[in-house]
Motif scaffolding. Structure first.
Motif, short mmCIF file in Angstrom:
data_model
loop_
_atom_site.label_atom_id
_atom_site.label_comp_id
_atom_site.label_asym_id
_atom_site.label_seq_id
_atom_site.Cartn_x
_atom_site.Cartn_y
_atom_site.Cartn_z
N ARG A 119 136.52 11.88 88.32
CA ARG A 119 135.47 11.10 87.69
C ARG A 119 134.39 12.01 87.12
N GLN A 120 134.18 13.16 87.78
CA GLN A 120 133.17 14.09 87.27
C GLN A 120 133.54 14.60 85.88
N SER A 121 134.83 14.90 85.66
CA SER A 121 135.24 15.42 84.36
C SER A 121 135.04 14.39 83.25
N ILE A 122 135.19 13.10 83.59
CA ILE A 122 135.02 12.04 82.59
C ILE A 122 133.54 11.77 82.35
N GLU A 123 132.77 11.65 83.45
CA GLU A 123 131.38 11.24 83.31
C GLU A 123 130.46 12.39 82.93
N ARG A 124 130.83 13.61 83.33
CA ARG A 124 129.97 14.75 83.02
C ARG A 124 130.51 15.61 81.88
N GLY A 125 131.73 15.33 81.44
CA GLY A 125 132.32 16.08 80.35
C GLY A 125 132.05 15.41 79.01
N ALA A 126 132.45 16.08 77.96
CA ALA A 126 132.27 15.55 76.60
C ALA A 126 133.64 15.27 75.97
N GLY A 127 134.00 13.99 75.87
CA GLY A 127 135.25 13.62 75.22
C GLY A 127 136.50 13.97 75.98
N VAL A 128 136.41 14.13 77.31
CA VAL A 128 137.57 14.55 78.10
C VAL A 128 138.67 13.50 78.07
#
Length: 463
Positions: free
Chosen positions: A245-254
């Protein structure tokens, strides 16, 4: 309207433009995942995204101009407070505008560790316009109070490795290359029935008959017609990826990037199955036309192509549509283009300029027909064709009637499932892509393939 109100209005307009631009970018990524997309559709969407980009730039320019004007006004106010009037009588006390001491944006006595400054640097990178304003005011204050020092001791970005934040161009990420589905897009498509895990077709295997009547009032020829049921399995093509969830919510366009890659793998697997699957794949149902040669040339290969096409028509007879295809690997297509010659076909063909051996349409990979052979047969280039066949370095060329290669697909395929519950305890999000399809190249046993040592890894020698 005050300058402050104009700045607030400009910030709001910029935020709206950024939101619109992000929506256009998301729509572009979704469109590129559509297996039925066209180049015109992509170009139109890119143009819309670029227009949104231009609007963001315009709004940012307006805001920067207003902020610059505000900073200059503040600088003038500070300078005017230091001016000592000379030669003129001082005006009355109540007629003088005075500027008091304005507190610095960042003060060491209140924030010894500089935490507020560091927070604003990070926030400005993430798009916080108020943080950007505070940093801008701070730089104006520094120029006013220490302008000479800043000019004399100017340094580059290398001196601020912890503050010069790297920029990631997420809209220009490089996807993993994929062979995708050139052959699947070229053959005859059908809507997959809504139910069932098999597709059944009837094929007439015993035909009726006619013959000359021996004499008047004698029996005429009669043969009972009979059919054979052809059954093709509905297959499932699927893949999954679990993201934190971190990669989706804290990433850009993951999430769109991963989804796009799953769609690419889906298309490649489908196309490779049509060509290479055991028993039913094109390489296994096609009748071989052998081309054995230790020193192969394009001029020697071409008659094998004509032989294969003649056998395709002979197998289909009145069911032949003439809508033939030659399907080959990109290395074979370029090898055929490298050949030079001084002879030409004896019989001219429609759409082929005299004294040429075919034509290259210069289209990009996966964008339909790449060119035509000397007899006008369209060429589909597909890198799902194996290059380690036969003796180990051979590829194959397939010759088919396009209308007799059938693919049944769901119109909504591939489907996308986004499930949060299965991996909720580990803060994971499960992404699944899947679709159903069935196919056959053997409604009539017509397909041919050129195979043999003449199709070893090519060398580009101009022959």
């Amino acid at each position: 309207m005050t300058l402050g109100e104009l700045i607030a209005q400009a910030r709001e307009a910029l935020t709206t433009a950024i939101t619109a631009r992000q929506q256009e970018q998301d729509a572009l990524l979704a469109l590129r995942s559509d297996p039925d997309l066209t180049e015109d559709a992509v170009s139109a969407r890119v143009a819309t995204r670029d227009a949104a980009d231009a609007e963001v730039t315009r709004r940012q320019t307006v805001l920067d101009g207003l902020l610059g004007e505000q900073a200059r006004e503040e600088e003038i106010a500070v300078l005017s407070a230091r001016v000592t009037p000379t030669g003129n009588r001082s005006p009355a006390y109540d007629r003088v505008g005075r500027v008091g001491v304005e507190e610095r944006t960042y003060r060491q006595d209140k924030d010894r560790r500089g935490a507020a400054f560091e927070r604003d640097v990070a926030s400005a990178f993430l798009g916080d316009y108020e943080a950007r304003d505070r940093l801008s005011r701070h730089m104006q204050e520094e120029r006013v109070e220490r302008g000479a020092q800043l000019e004399e001791r100017a340094v580059g970005t290398g001196a601020f490795t912890g503050l010069v934040v790297p920029q990631y161009l997420t809209d220009m990420y490089a996807p993993a290359a994929a062979a995708k589905r050139p052959f699947a897009d070229a053959i005859r498509g059908h809507a997959l029935p809504a139910e069932g895990m098999t597709v059944n077709l009837s094929r007439i295997t015993t035909a009726t008959s006619t013959a000359l009547q021996a004499s008047e009032n004698t029996a005429v020829s009669e043969t009972n017609i009979d059919d054979t049921l052809m059954t093709f399995s509905v297959q499932t093509n699927a893949g999954q990826q679990t993201l934190s969830r971190q990669s989706i919510e804290r990433g850009a366009g993951v999430e769109p990037v991963v989804l796009d890659d799953l769609f690419r793998r889906y298309a490649t697997t489908l196309d490779s199955t049509l060509l290479n699957q055991a028993t039913n794949g094109l390489t296994n149902v096609a009748t071989a036309v052998a081309y054995t040669d230790a020193s192969p040339t394009a001029a020697e290969l071409y008659p094998k192509v004509i032989q294969g096409l003649s056998e395709v028509e002979a197998a289909l007879l009145d069911m032949a549509t003439g809508d033939n295809l030659a399907v080959m690997h990109s290395r074979r297509w370029y090898w055929m283009q490298n050949a030079m010659g001084s002879t030409w076909p004896m019989i001219s063909q429609p759409g082929i300029v005299q004294q040429t051996l075919g034509a290259n349409y210069a289209t990009v990979y996966g964008n339909g027909v790449r060119g035509v052979l000397p007899n006008g047969t369209p060429v589909i280039v597909d890198n799902n064709i194996g290059t380690t066949l036969g003796a180990g370095t051979e590829d194959e060329i397939y010759l088919v009637d396009r209308q007799e290669c059938h693919l049944w697909e769901d119109s909504n395929a591939p489907m996308y499932i986004r499930a949060e519950q299965p991996a909720a305890a580990s803060l994971g999000v499960l992404m699944v892509v899947y679709g159903y399809f069935a196919y056959t190249h053997a409604r009539y046993a017509h397909a041919r393939k050129i195979a043999g040592t003449g199709l070893i890894a090519p060398t580009f020698t101009g022959v």
